[in-house]
Structure formats: C-alpha cells, structure tokens
Design a protein around this motif. Sequence first.
Motif, PDB file in Angstrom:
ATOM      1  N   TYR A 121       0.873  -1.172   0.000  1.00 11.27           N
ATOM      2  CA  TYR A 121       0.000   0.000   0.000  1.00 11.27           C
ATOM      3  C   TYR A 121       0.906   1.216   0.000  1.00 11.27           C
ATOM      4  O   TYR A 121       1.701   1.417   0.923  1.00 11.27           O
ATOM      5  N   LEU A 166      -1.445  -1.249  -4.226  1.00 15.30           N
ATOM      6  CA  LEU A 166      -2.498  -0.242  -4.155  1.00 15.30           C
ATOM      7  C   LEU A 166      -1.783   1.092  -4.035  1.00 15.30           C
ATOM      8  O   LEU A 166      -1.198   1.413  -3.004  1.00 15.30           O
ATOM      9  N   TYR A 196      -9.405  -1.012  -4.042  1.00 20.79           N
ATOM     10  CA  TYR A 196      -9.230  -2.114  -3.101  1.00 20.79           C
ATOM     11  C   TYR A 196      -9.986  -3.353  -3.571  1.00 20.79           C
ATOM     12  O   TYR A 196      -9.430  -4.451  -3.629  1.00 20.79           O
TER      13      TYR A 196
END
Length: 129
Positions: free
Chosen positions: A22, A54, A122
């Motif tokens: 992330y 992400l 997501y």
Amino acid sequence: MRFLVDTPGLVISHDAANDWLYCDWRGQHDQESSQAACLLMLEALRGQPCRKILNDNSGVTRQTMQLTLWGAWWLEEMTAAGLQYLAWVFPRDFMMRQHTEQALQHMQRPVVVAFDDVASAYVWLQQRP
C-alpha cells in the motif's frame, strides 16, 4: 500493516492480509519528487516481493508529473521485480488524467487500472489472482 518506508511524501506498507504493498502518497509532488518516490516503491517491492500494489494518490494536494520514458522504464523494473497488478487512485485534481489514462490503455505488463477512490481500487485488487 507493516511499515516499510515513511517519508513526508510517501508511506509504503505491506498489507499482509492481502499480500500487497500500500503506497500512500501525500502533499505536493513534481517530476523529481515523483521519480524519487517511485524509486522508493521499487526498492520496497524488491525488499518485500508482491504481485499487487495499491497506489493511493488521493492524498496528493498538487501534482505536476507526466508519464515519460523514465516512467516506462520504471514500470518495466517493477514488472521484473514481480509486480503484476497496480491499482492507481488518482489525485482529486489530476490535470494529466486523460493523457495518463490513454497511455495506460496501451500497457500490457503490469496491468495498471486507474480509480477515483480507494474503496473501488481495493475491491478490484482483491479480485485479481
């Protein structure tokens, strides 16, 4: 989440539950700071191999960067490091959005898809193998 990189402009963590990185971009970025942050992403990916990222740019307040030959090189390096899927959440006022989306359509590896919000990115990333 385990933190791998913590700078004022970029925080990178490993989401063990989803086994992805992330990348939380923050503040203002120009071409130079964007490239430096991208190199941090590459270093993090090499240190914590994952197939998915992400890439959250929703916290970017100002961005003046463009996809360039350097960016193509970087994506090749990310692919070589194991990246297969990149969910890219654009900043709210991303002036190069249309140009960037057109460039992304021609990419085969890694698969890069743009999103307006983290929740959609997501869900999409969770659905990738």
